[in-house]
Motif scaffolding. Structure first.
Motif, PDB file in Angstrom:
ATOM      1  N   ALA A   1     -10.198 -19.068 -26.536  1.00  0.00           N
ATOM      2  CA  ALA A   1     -10.997 -19.684 -27.594  1.00  0.00           C
ATOM      3  C   ALA A   1     -10.371 -20.991 -28.080  1.00  0.00           C
ATOM      4  O   ALA A   1     -11.077 -21.927 -28.452  1.00  0.00           O
ATOM      5  CB  ALA A   1     -11.164 -18.711 -28.763  1.00  0.00           C
TER       6      ALA A   1
ATOM      7  N   ILE B   1     -13.012 -13.037 -29.658  1.00  0.00           N
ATOM      8  CA  ILE B   1     -14.092 -13.834 -30.215  1.00  0.00           C
ATOM      9  C   ILE B   1     -13.702 -14.225 -31.632  1.00  0.00           C
ATOM     10  O   ILE B   1     -13.425 -13.371 -32.462  1.00  0.00           O
ATOM     11  CB  ILE B   1     -15.414 -13.051 -30.223  1.00  0.00           C
ATOM     12  CG1 ILE B   1     -15.820 -12.688 -28.805  1.00  0.00           C
ATOM     13  CG2 ILE B   1     -16.511 -13.841 -30.913  1.00  0.00           C
ATOM     14  CD1 ILE B   1     -16.226 -13.851 -27.944  1.00  0.00           C
TER      15      ILE B   1
ATOM     16  N   LEU C   1     -15.931 -19.755 -31.431  1.00  0.00           N
ATOM     17  CA  LEU C   1     -17.126 -19.637 -30.590  1.00  0.00           C
ATOM     18  C   LEU C   1     -18.379 -19.962 -31.399  1.00  0.00           C
ATOM     19  O   LEU C   1     -19.253 -20.698 -30.927  1.00  0.00           O
ATOM     20  CB  LEU C   1     -17.233 -18.242 -29.992  1.00  0.00           C
ATOM     21  CG  LEU C   1     -18.501 -17.998 -29.164  1.00  0.00           C
ATOM     22  CD1 LEU C   1     -18.607 -18.962 -27.993  1.00  0.00           C
ATOM     23  CD2 LEU C   1     -18.568 -16.556 -28.682  1.00  0.00           C
TER      24      LEU C   1
ATOM     25  N   ALA D   1     -14.050 -17.868 -24.505  1.00  0.00           N
ATOM     26  CA  ALA D   1     -13.707 -17.028 -25.644  1.00  0.00           C
ATOM     27  C   ALA D   1     -13.491 -15.586 -25.236  1.00  0.00           C
ATOM     28  O   ALA D   1     -12.592 -14.900 -25.734  1.00  0.00           O
ATOM     29  CB  ALA D   1     -14.799 -17.124 -26.704  1.00  0.00           C
TER      30      ALA D   1
END
Length: 336
Positions: free
Chosen positions: A42, A3, A7, A37
């Protein structure tokens, strides 16, 4: 889970859009970008969003604020989606997100069948990120959008008859009787679901509820590999809806787990009754592919339901689940 700020950027971009389009179809982008993600893609999020952008509509107009005094009159009113999202934005700004989720879960859970189960799926994606990647303002706003969409599309279901129970989740899904007339949209079909097998009613222990729910997600995912041709898009939800509930359970008190299992079973079984074919096709093994390769194929394919089913298949993590993901790619039209 990879992450990054990407995101959050994507969520901020998406929060200018409404939860639906054309008055009835769900905006799947927040769920799909979270899945990308979560599986190390991502870097592809904004490129995928550019492809999906034609399916986005502007954020809907507000009517009047939802309050603690009058929320019941607004529950299940899709015209109040913006009002509900605003309500949850205020709630999440004032209280911890788990407290808000826990307080509203028993109110929302009976109505998880509205919006073709998409609201609870969106909440499941939001909660996964909050649990495993931490809290940021865009992630809290995403939870508000998911909860608000759920409240606006809140729709209970009453199954008139309970059929004799069966053992495993797979056997229970096999025992679901199909509705007599499989046509029309989700609400019309849902009204025709008159009987479902009893499968989770006796579960009272939280640990048993968690295990049974995981079994249901596995069985529904596996079943797509041989039954997905009944309706390649809608049958995805037989697996992704209960998986959303499974992802949310760790954020909830254990006392809420058994009722969550029962609601998830009803959702999965109802979708099966509404869309499953009468005849299955032979199971085709996935061959020598890794989970990462399967997810990369899902990204290349691009369809939002393919991405979400593949995301669930990787949670299940076995050969039959990967076969189900590949079957979804075979059946579904790629994102244009």
């Amino acid at each position: 889970m990879e992450i990054t700020g990407i995101l959050d950027e994507a969520l901020e971009r998406l929060h200018r859009s409404g939860p639906e389009r054309l008055g009835r179809l769900t905006n799947h982008a927040p769920m799909a970008v979270e899945a990308l993600a979560a599986h190390g893609q991502a870097g592809a999020v904004h490129r995928w969003l550019d492809r999906y952008a034609r399916k986005l509509e502007e954020f809907p107009s507000r009517v009047e604020p939802v309050t603690a005094a009058d929320w019941r009159s607004a529950l299940g009113d899709p015209g109040r989606a913006a009002d509900w999202i605003g309500y949850f934005e205020r709630e999440l700004a004032e209280r911890p997100w788990r407290e808000v989720l826990t307080g509203w879960w028993p109110r929302l859970l009976p109505g998880m069948y509205g919006g073709s189960t998409h609201p609870v799926i969106r909440v499941g994606h939001a909660v996964r990120t909050l649990l495993f990647a931490g809290t940021t303002e865009p992630r809290l706003t995403e939870l508000a959008h998911g909860l608000g969409y759920w409240a606006a599309r809140h729709r209970p279901v009453a199954v008139a008859a309970a059929l004799p129970g069966v053992g495993s989740a797979a056997a229970a899904l096999d025992a679901v009787p199909l509705i007599a007339v499989q046509d029309g949209g989700f609400p019309a079909r849902l009204d025709r679901v008159g009987a479902l097998p009893v499968w989770a009613a006796e579960v009272a222990e939280p640990g048993d509820a968690y295990g049974r729910l995981a079994d249901l997600v596995r069985a529904a995912t596996h079943r797509y590999a041989t039954h997905g041709h009944g309706e390649e898009t809608m049958l995805v939800h037989a697996a992704t809806a209960p998986n959303a509930v499974l992802r949310i359970l760790p954020a909830l008190p254990h006392t809420l787990w058994p009722s969550s299992l029962r609601a998830a079973w009803t959702a999965s079984a109802a979708v099966t009754a509404m869309y499953a074919p009468a005849v299955s096709v032979p199971y085709v093994p996935p061959g020598a592919v890794t989970p990462e390769e399967v997810f990369e194929r899902a990204l290349s394919h691009g369809d939002e339901h393919v991405i979400k089913l593949t995301d669930t298949a990787l949670d299940v993590g076995d050969e039959r689940a990967l076969a189900a993901a590949l079957r979804a790619m075979e059946l579904s039209a790629p994102l244009g």
